[in-house]
Scaffold this motif. Structure first.
Motif, PDB file in Angstrom:
ATOM      1  N   TRP A 190       0.362   5.690  -9.971  1.00  0.00           N
ATOM      2  CA  TRP A 190       1.514   6.348 -10.586  1.00  0.00           C
ATOM      3  C   TRP A 190       2.203   7.301  -9.622  1.00  0.00           C
ATOM      4  O   TRP A 190       3.421   7.493  -9.698  1.00  0.00           O
ATOM      5  CB  TRP A 190       1.114   7.047 -11.881  1.00  0.00           C
ATOM      6  CG  TRP A 190       0.798   6.048 -12.940  1.00  0.00           C
ATOM      7  CD1 TRP A 190      -0.422   5.729 -13.433  1.00  0.00           C
ATOM      8  CD2 TRP A 190       1.730   5.184 -13.605  1.00  0.00           C
ATOM      9  NE1 TRP A 190      -0.316   4.722 -14.362  1.00  0.00           N
ATOM     10  CE2 TRP A 190       0.985   4.368 -14.493  1.00  0.00           C
ATOM     11  CE3 TRP A 190       3.096   5.006 -13.534  1.00  0.00           C
ATOM     12  CZ2 TRP A 190       1.587   3.408 -15.302  1.00  0.00           C
ATOM     13  CZ3 TRP A 190       3.687   4.050 -14.339  1.00  0.00           C
ATOM     14  CH2 TRP A 190       2.941   3.271 -15.204  1.00  0.00           C
ATOM     15  N   GLY A 191       1.447   7.876  -8.691  1.00  0.00           N
ATOM     16  CA  GLY A 191       2.070   8.695  -7.647  1.00  0.00           C
ATOM     17  C   GLY A 191       2.986   7.867  -6.771  1.00  0.00           C
ATOM     18  O   GLY A 191       4.100   8.282  -6.427  1.00  0.00           O
ATOM     19  N   ARG A 192       2.525   6.667  -6.413  1.00  0.00           N
ATOM     20  CA  ARG A 192       3.374   5.778  -5.612  1.00  0.00           C
ATOM     21  C   ARG A 192       4.593   5.334  -6.405  1.00  0.00           C
ATOM     22  O   ARG A 192       5.679   5.173  -5.842  1.00  0.00           O
ATOM     23  CB  ARG A 192       2.579   4.567  -5.127  1.00  0.00           C
ATOM     24  CG  ARG A 192       1.546   4.942  -4.070  1.00  0.00           C
ATOM     25  CD  ARG A 192       0.839   3.747  -3.523  1.00  0.00           C
ATOM     26  NE  ARG A 192      -0.013   3.162  -4.552  1.00  0.00           N
ATOM     27  CZ  ARG A 192      -0.721   2.067  -4.400  1.00  0.00           C
ATOM     28  NH1 ARG A 192      -0.675   1.405  -3.270  1.00  0.00           N
ATOM     29  NH2 ARG A 192      -1.472   1.611  -5.372  1.00  0.00           N
ATOM     30  N   CYS A 193       4.437   5.145  -7.712  1.00  0.00           N
ATOM     31  CA  CYS A 193       5.598   4.806  -8.550  1.00  0.00           C
ATOM     32  C   CYS A 193       6.620   5.932  -8.533  1.00  0.00           C
ATOM     33  O   CYS A 193       7.829   5.680  -8.427  1.00  0.00           O
ATOM     34  CB  CYS A 193       5.155   4.521  -9.984  1.00  0.00           C
ATOM     35  SG  CYS A 193       4.313   2.945 -10.193  1.00  0.00           S
ATOM     36  N   LEU A 194       6.158   7.168  -8.641  1.00  0.00           N
ATOM     37  CA  LEU A 194       7.077   8.319  -8.618  1.00  0.00           C
ATOM     38  C   LEU A 194       7.780   8.448  -7.269  1.00  0.00           C
ATOM     39  O   LEU A 194       8.987   8.714  -7.211  1.00  0.00           O
ATOM     40  CB  LEU A 194       6.335   9.599  -8.956  1.00  0.00           C
ATOM     41  CG  LEU A 194       5.920   9.759 -10.416  1.00  0.00           C
ATOM     42  CD1 LEU A 194       5.090  11.029 -10.591  1.00  0.00           C
ATOM     43  CD2 LEU A 194       7.132   9.801 -11.317  1.00  0.00           C
ATOM     44  N   VAL A 195       7.037   8.251  -6.182  1.00  0.00           N
ATOM     45  CA  VAL A 195       7.645   8.321  -4.848  1.00  0.00           C
ATOM     46  C   VAL A 195       8.676   7.204  -4.703  1.00  0.00           C
ATOM     47  O   VAL A 195       9.769   7.423  -4.162  1.00  0.00           O
ATOM     48  CB  VAL A 195       6.562   8.235  -3.748  1.00  0.00           C
ATOM     49  CG1 VAL A 195       7.177   8.014  -2.382  1.00  0.00           C
ATOM     50  CG2 VAL A 195       5.712   9.488  -3.752  1.00  0.00           C
ATOM     51  N   SER A 196       8.342   6.021  -5.181  1.00  0.00           N
ATOM     52  CA  SER A 196       9.273   4.896  -5.123  1.00  0.00           C
ATOM     53  C   SER A 196      10.555   5.204  -5.904  1.00  0.00           C
ATOM     54  O   SER A 196      11.663   4.914  -5.436  1.00  0.00           O
ATOM     55  CB  SER A 196       8.604   3.645  -5.666  1.00  0.00           C
ATOM     56  OG  SER A 196       9.479   2.549  -5.666  1.00  0.00           O
ATOM     57  N   LEU A 197      10.411   5.795  -7.091  1.00  0.00           N
ATOM     58  CA  LEU A 197      11.593   6.161  -7.878  1.00  0.00           C
ATOM     59  C   LEU A 197      12.423   7.237  -7.172  1.00  0.00           C
ATOM     60  O   LEU A 197      13.658   7.204  -7.217  1.00  0.00           O
ATOM     61  CB  LEU A 197      11.176   6.657  -9.256  1.00  0.00           C
ATOM     62  CG  LEU A 197      10.888   5.598 -10.294  1.00  0.00           C
ATOM     63  CD1 LEU A 197      10.448   6.256 -11.595  1.00  0.00           C
ATOM     64  CD2 LEU A 197      12.088   4.720 -10.529  1.00  0.00           C
ATOM     65  N   PHE A 230       0.823  -1.210   0.000  1.00  0.00           N
ATOM     66  CA  PHE A 230       0.000   0.000   0.000  1.00  0.00           C
ATOM     67  C   PHE A 230       0.857   1.260   0.000  1.00  0.00           C
ATOM     68  O   PHE A 230       0.515   2.248  -0.639  1.00  0.00           O
ATOM     69  CB  PHE A 230      -0.947   0.007   1.211  1.00  0.00           C
ATOM     70  CG  PHE A 230      -1.820   1.223   1.255  1.00  0.00           C
ATOM     71  CD1 PHE A 230      -2.923   1.323   0.426  1.00  0.00           C
ATOM     72  CD2 PHE A 230      -1.539   2.272   2.111  1.00  0.00           C
ATOM     73  CE1 PHE A 230      -3.734   2.448   0.447  1.00  0.00           C
ATOM     74  CE2 PHE A 230      -2.338   3.398   2.143  1.00  0.00           C
ATOM     75  CZ  PHE A 230      -3.442   3.486   1.310  1.00  0.00           C
ATOM     76  N   SER A 231       1.981   1.218   0.710  1.00  0.00           N
ATOM     77  CA  SER A 231       2.835   2.407   0.801  1.00  0.00           C
ATOM     78  C   SER A 231       3.462   2.758  -0.547  1.00  0.00           C
ATOM     79  O   SER A 231       3.796   3.907  -0.797  1.00  0.00           O
ATOM     80  CB  SER A 231       3.936   2.205   1.837  1.00  0.00           C
ATOM     81  OG  SER A 231       4.891   1.276   1.357  1.00  0.00           O
ATOM     82  N   GLY A 232       3.634   1.761  -1.400  1.00  0.00           N
ATOM     83  CA  GLY A 232       4.227   2.023  -2.706  1.00  0.00           C
ATOM     84  C   GLY A 232       5.738   2.065  -2.692  1.00  0.00           C
ATOM     85  O   GLY A 232       6.358   2.471  -3.668  1.00  0.00           O
ATOM     86  N   LEU A 233       6.343   1.646  -1.599  1.00  0.00           N
ATOM     87  CA  LEU A 233       7.800   1.716  -1.467  1.00  0.00           C
ATOM     88  C   LEU A 233       8.514   0.934  -2.563  1.00  0.00           C
ATOM     89  O   LEU A 233       9.575   1.339  -3.023  1.00  0.00           O
ATOM     90  CB  LEU A 233       8.214   1.200  -0.088  1.00  0.00           C
ATOM     91  CG  LEU A 233       9.673   1.311   0.283  1.00  0.00           C
ATOM     92  CD1 LEU A 233      10.098   2.771   0.297  1.00  0.00           C
ATOM     93  CD2 LEU A 233       9.934   0.681   1.619  1.00  0.00           C
ATOM     94  N   LEU A 234       7.923  -0.153  -3.019  1.00  0.00           N
ATOM     95  CA  LEU A 234       8.565  -1.000  -4.016  1.00  0.00           C
ATOM     96  C   LEU A 234       7.896  -0.902  -5.387  1.00  0.00           C
ATOM     97  O   LEU A 234       8.063  -1.792  -6.223  1.00  0.00           O
ATOM     98  CB  LEU A 234       8.579  -2.457  -3.535  1.00  0.00           C
ATOM     99  CG  LEU A 234       9.254  -2.683  -2.186  1.00  0.00           C
ATOM    100  CD1 LEU A 234       9.108  -4.122  -1.744  1.00  0.00           C
ATOM    101  CD2 LEU A 234      10.712  -2.289  -2.252  1.00  0.00           C
ATOM    102  N   HIS A 235       7.143   0.146  -5.626  1.00  0.00           N
ATOM    103  CA  HIS A 235       6.421   0.269  -6.896  1.00  0.00           C
ATOM    104  C   HIS A 235       7.337   0.509  -8.096  1.00  0.00           C
ATOM    105  O   HIS A 235       6.888   0.412  -9.228  1.00  0.00           O
ATOM    106  CB  HIS A 235       5.364   1.372  -6.812  1.00  0.00           C
ATOM    107  CG  HIS A 235       4.027   0.870  -6.363  1.00  0.00           C
ATOM    108  ND1 HIS A 235       3.860   0.142  -5.216  1.00  0.00           N
ATOM    109  CD2 HIS A 235       2.803   0.980  -6.926  1.00  0.00           C
ATOM    110  CE1 HIS A 235       2.595  -0.161  -5.080  1.00  0.00           C
ATOM    111  NE2 HIS A 235       1.927   0.331  -6.103  1.00  0.00           N
TER     112      HIS A 235
END
Length: 98
Positions: A42-49, A4-9
């Motif tokens: 996609w926001g979680r993907c950007l944060v992950s990157l 859920f956090s998106g850390l590994l997205h």
């Protein structure tokens, strides 16, 4: 919680890139995401990157400024080669679920 956090997205971006290079669509049994869910994904993907980029920056800065516990006298370029090799080994072990 981790999903859920998106850390590994960032790994989803790798999945999409590999599928695009193979020319095959990604098949999923889930229904298509709505606009809000797409923005959240996609926001979680950007944060992950961003987090991944920060981790790379800190690691490379430490390796280039020789602030590691690696043997003294090892040049920074060799330290990066060792680091990349170890990351590849860890990735393969993770892929094999060891």
């Amino acid at each position: 919680l981790i999903e859920f956090s998106g850390l590994l997205h960032a790994s989803y971006l790798v999945q999409y890139a590999v599928a695009a290079m193979a020319g095959k669509p990604i098949e999923s049994s889930e229904e298509a995401r709505g606009f809000g869910a797409n923005v959240f994904f996609w926001g979680r993907c950007l944060v992950s990157l961003a987090i991944l980029g920060f981790c790379f920056a800190v690691t490379f800065e430490a390796l280039f400024s020789e602030q590691t516990t690696l043997w003294s006298g090892v040049p920074p370029a060799a330290a990066i080669v060792v680091w990349v090799a170890l990351m590849c080994i860890v990735g393969m072990l993770e892929g094999m679920q060891i």
